[in-house]
Design a protein around this motif. Sequence first.
Motif, PDB file in Angstrom:
ATOM      1  N   GLY A  19       0.828  -1.201   0.000  1.00  0.00           N
ATOM      2  CA  GLY A  19       0.000   0.000   0.000  1.00  0.00           C
ATOM      3  C   GLY A  19       0.857   1.244   0.000  1.00  0.00           C
ATOM      4  N   CYS A  20       0.297   2.322  -0.541  1.00  0.00           N
ATOM      5  CA  CYS A  20       1.078   3.548  -0.646  1.00  0.00           C
ATOM      6  C   CYS A  20       0.152   4.707  -0.993  1.00  0.00           C
ATOM      7  N   SER A  21       0.733   5.870  -1.258  1.00  0.00           N
ATOM      8  CA  SER A  21      -0.019   6.997  -1.822  1.00  0.00           C
ATOM      9  C   SER A  21       0.946   7.793  -2.685  1.00  0.00           C
ATOM     10  N   VAL A  22       0.411   8.409  -3.730  1.00  0.00           N
ATOM     11  CA  VAL A  22       1.299   9.102  -4.663  1.00  0.00           C
ATOM     12  C   VAL A  22       1.902  10.321  -3.972  1.00  0.00           C
ATOM     13  N   THR A  23       3.147  10.581  -4.332  1.00  0.00           N
ATOM     14  CA  THR A  23       3.838  11.664  -3.636  1.00  0.00           C
ATOM     15  C   THR A  23       4.560  12.629  -4.569  1.00  0.00           C
ATOM     16  N   GLY A  26       6.843  11.095 -10.371  1.00  0.00           N
ATOM     17  CA  GLY A  26       7.270   9.742 -10.709  1.00  0.00           C
ATOM     18  C   GLY A  26       6.246   8.689 -10.349  1.00  0.00           C
ATOM     19  N   CYS A  27       5.274   9.046  -9.512  1.00  0.00           N
ATOM     20  CA  CYS A  27       4.244   8.089  -9.073  1.00  0.00           C
ATOM     21  C   CYS A  27       3.057   8.018 -10.040  1.00  0.00           C
ATOM     22  N   THR A  28       2.973   8.950 -10.987  1.00  0.00           N
ATOM     23  CA  THR A  28       1.749   9.080 -11.784  1.00  0.00           C
ATOM     24  C   THR A  28       1.303   7.752 -12.395  1.00  0.00           C
ATOM     25  N   ASN A  29       2.247   7.016 -12.953  1.00  0.00           N
ATOM     26  CA  ASN A  29       1.887   5.737 -13.584  1.00  0.00           C
ATOM     27  C   ASN A  29       2.405   4.551 -12.771  1.00  0.00           C
ATOM     28  N   CYS A  30       2.344   4.675 -11.465  1.00  0.00           N
ATOM     29  CA  CYS A  30       2.868   3.634 -10.555  1.00  0.00           C
ATOM     30  C   CYS A  30       2.302   2.253 -10.923  1.00  0.00           C
ATOM     31  N   TYR A  31       3.196   1.335 -11.322  1.00  0.00           N
ATOM     32  CA  TYR A  31       2.737   0.003 -11.738  1.00  0.00           C
ATOM     33  C   TYR A  31       2.182  -0.766 -10.540  1.00  0.00           C
ATOM     34  N   VAL A  60      -6.263   3.448  -8.119  1.00  0.00           N
ATOM     35  CA  VAL A  60      -5.392   4.393  -7.398  1.00  0.00           C
ATOM     36  C   VAL A  60      -5.270   3.927  -5.946  1.00  0.00           C
ATOM     37  N   TRP A  61      -4.174   4.269  -5.335  1.00  0.00           N
ATOM     38  CA  TRP A  61      -3.994   3.937  -3.927  1.00  0.00           C
ATOM     39  C   TRP A  61      -5.036   4.672  -3.071  1.00  0.00           C
ATOM     40  N   THR A  62      -5.465   4.032  -2.000  1.00  0.00           N
ATOM     41  CA  THR A  62      -6.327   4.719  -1.036  1.00  0.00           C
ATOM     42  C   THR A  62      -5.506   5.388   0.061  1.00  0.00           C
ATOM     43  N   MET A  90       5.792  -3.178  -3.720  1.00  0.00           N
ATOM     44  CA  MET A  90       4.353  -2.869  -3.742  1.00  0.00           C
ATOM     45  C   MET A  90       3.995  -1.791  -2.719  1.00  0.00           C
ATOM     46  N   GLY A  91       4.905  -0.863  -2.519  1.00  0.00           N
ATOM     47  CA  GLY A  91       4.635   0.220  -1.578  1.00  0.00           C
ATOM     48  C   GLY A  91       5.940   0.920  -1.241  1.00  0.00           C
ATOM     49  N   ASP A  92       5.919   1.685  -0.173  1.00  0.00           N
ATOM     50  CA  ASP A  92       7.112   2.428   0.238  1.00  0.00           C
ATOM     51  C   ASP A  92       7.337   2.141   1.725  1.00  0.00           C
ATOM     52  N   THR A 122      13.100   4.145  -1.619  1.00  0.00           N
ATOM     53  CA  THR A 122      12.006   4.968  -1.092  1.00  0.00           C
ATOM     54  C   THR A 122      11.936   6.318  -1.787  1.00  0.00           C
ATOM     55  N   LYS A 123      10.769   6.919  -1.722  1.00  0.00           N
ATOM     56  CA  LYS A 123      10.637   8.325  -2.095  1.00  0.00           C
ATOM     57  C   LYS A 123      10.529   9.177  -0.829  1.00  0.00           C
ATOM     58  N   ARG A 124      10.487   8.528   0.333  1.00  0.00           N
ATOM     59  CA  ARG A 124      10.393   9.266   1.607  1.00  0.00           C
ATOM     60  C   ARG A 124      11.781   9.286   2.255  1.00  0.00           C
ATOM     61  N   ALA A 125      12.678  10.042   1.635  1.00  0.00           N
ATOM     62  CA  ALA A 125      14.076  10.021   2.071  1.00  0.00           C
ATOM     63  C   ALA A 125      14.255  10.589   3.470  1.00  0.00           C
TER      64      ALA A 125
HETATM   65  S1  SF4 Z   1       4.825   2.702  -4.673  1.00  0.00           S
HETATM   66 FE1  SF4 Z   1       6.429   4.159  -5.216  1.00  0.00          FE
HETATM   67  S2  SF4 Z   1       5.822   4.933  -7.238  1.00  0.00           S
HETATM   68 FE2  SF4 Z   1       4.036   3.962  -6.335  1.00  0.00          FE
HETATM   69  S3  SF4 Z   1       2.909   5.608  -5.324  1.00  0.00           S
HETATM   70 FE3  SF4 Z   1       4.243   4.670  -3.789  1.00  0.00          FE
HETATM   71  S4  SF4 Z   1       6.128   5.902  -3.841  1.00  0.00           S
HETATM   72 FE4  SF4 Z   1       4.978   6.348  -5.700  1.00  0.00          FE
END
Ligand code: SF4
Length: 368
Positions: A19-23, A26-31, A60-62, A90-92, A122-125
């Motif tokens: 699970g995750c949320s766009v941040t 780069g997340c726009t087309n998160c596979y 989309v992620w919830t 499959m998440g961060d 991660t994108k949450r550095a």
């Molecule tokens: S998994 Fe990665 S790419 Fe997908 S929404 Fe989360 S941070 Fe963004």
Amino acid sequence: MAGKSKIEWCTDTWNPIVGCSVTSPGCTNCYAMSMARRIEAMQPGSHYAGTTQVVKGNPVWTGKVALAPEHILTQPLSWRRGRKIFVNSMGDLFHEDVTDEWIDCVFAVMALAPHHTFQVLTKRAARMRAYMSDPSVVRRVYELACDMAVAMRLAVVLIADPAHDKFAPPGVRIRLGLWPLPKVWLGVSAEDQRRADERVPDLLATPAAVRFVSAEPLLGQLVFRQWLSFDQPCRGCGYAGALGGAFPRRDAQCPRCGIIHTTIDWIIVGGESGPGARPMHPDWARAIRDRCATAGVPFFFKQWGEWAPPSVLFADTLANCRLQARAEANPSLVHVFPDGLNMGRIGKRSAGRLLDGREHNGMPEMRS
Ligand code: SF4
């Protein structure tokens, strides 16, 4: 979702938290969003439940994150041969709603499996930096690892660091490795300059055995500035030293202010794939490759993604013109960059992963 992976720079994926949320862009087309949606549909009632929803026909992620059940959480302990494991595809792992206790569990498993190499991205550095810099983490993780080893009756033989023996329960001979864990690589994603400027300084300040950057999907020119340089004055106090500012290869300490001069150990570059993918100009990838070569930093070119440059489609000097002709016939199959370079939409598989005619598979050397 765990086991063998098609991702070129690892052998397996392991998803202890999903699970995750766009941040960021780069997340726009998160596979992972689409894949999580499919798993939710196939496995109703699993820990993926509620992690995605459909908005305007798209998954989309919830924002819900979930800890995997124990058999998944401890999965790497059952893999006997050493693998290169991408953690949390499959998440961060450092998502704001993932608790420190969950992250402790993940690190405890990694501490108990030093025969594997773990790659955490991660994108949450900032969160990663804060977590790894917290002096209480090592104690929490090692105590948890000891509890797990006892509960699972693991025959643990790890790199000895007597300083950590005190965390083991009385009568139990478990010796845990150094901290930060030598086989855990920590990395940040950076799709453009702004995200690199935000995340790389946090990465460099994070205690880690190996630090890497994944520039995928690369959405613009990205200059790695001083992060790959060793021949500059101290970033903390300006000390230039007897050698005119040259610091040794990595982790050298400034004799004046004490700052540790860490560097990036590995860079991955890749284009975007899937529906809605955005093209990557070849010069963006070339510039990073050449900068890495100058700095002696391993460079990995993962893929072109959905869009390929003219040279991948046509083997002659008129390749760009031929793509231009294709654009006139079907504009949706061609993207034109402002400098006149045409990129053809041919799909990830056909586009391949050759940059200027060859694969780039650089990886960090394993350090003990
Ligand atoms: S998994 Fe990665 S790419 Fe997908 S929404 Fe989360 S941070 Fe963004």
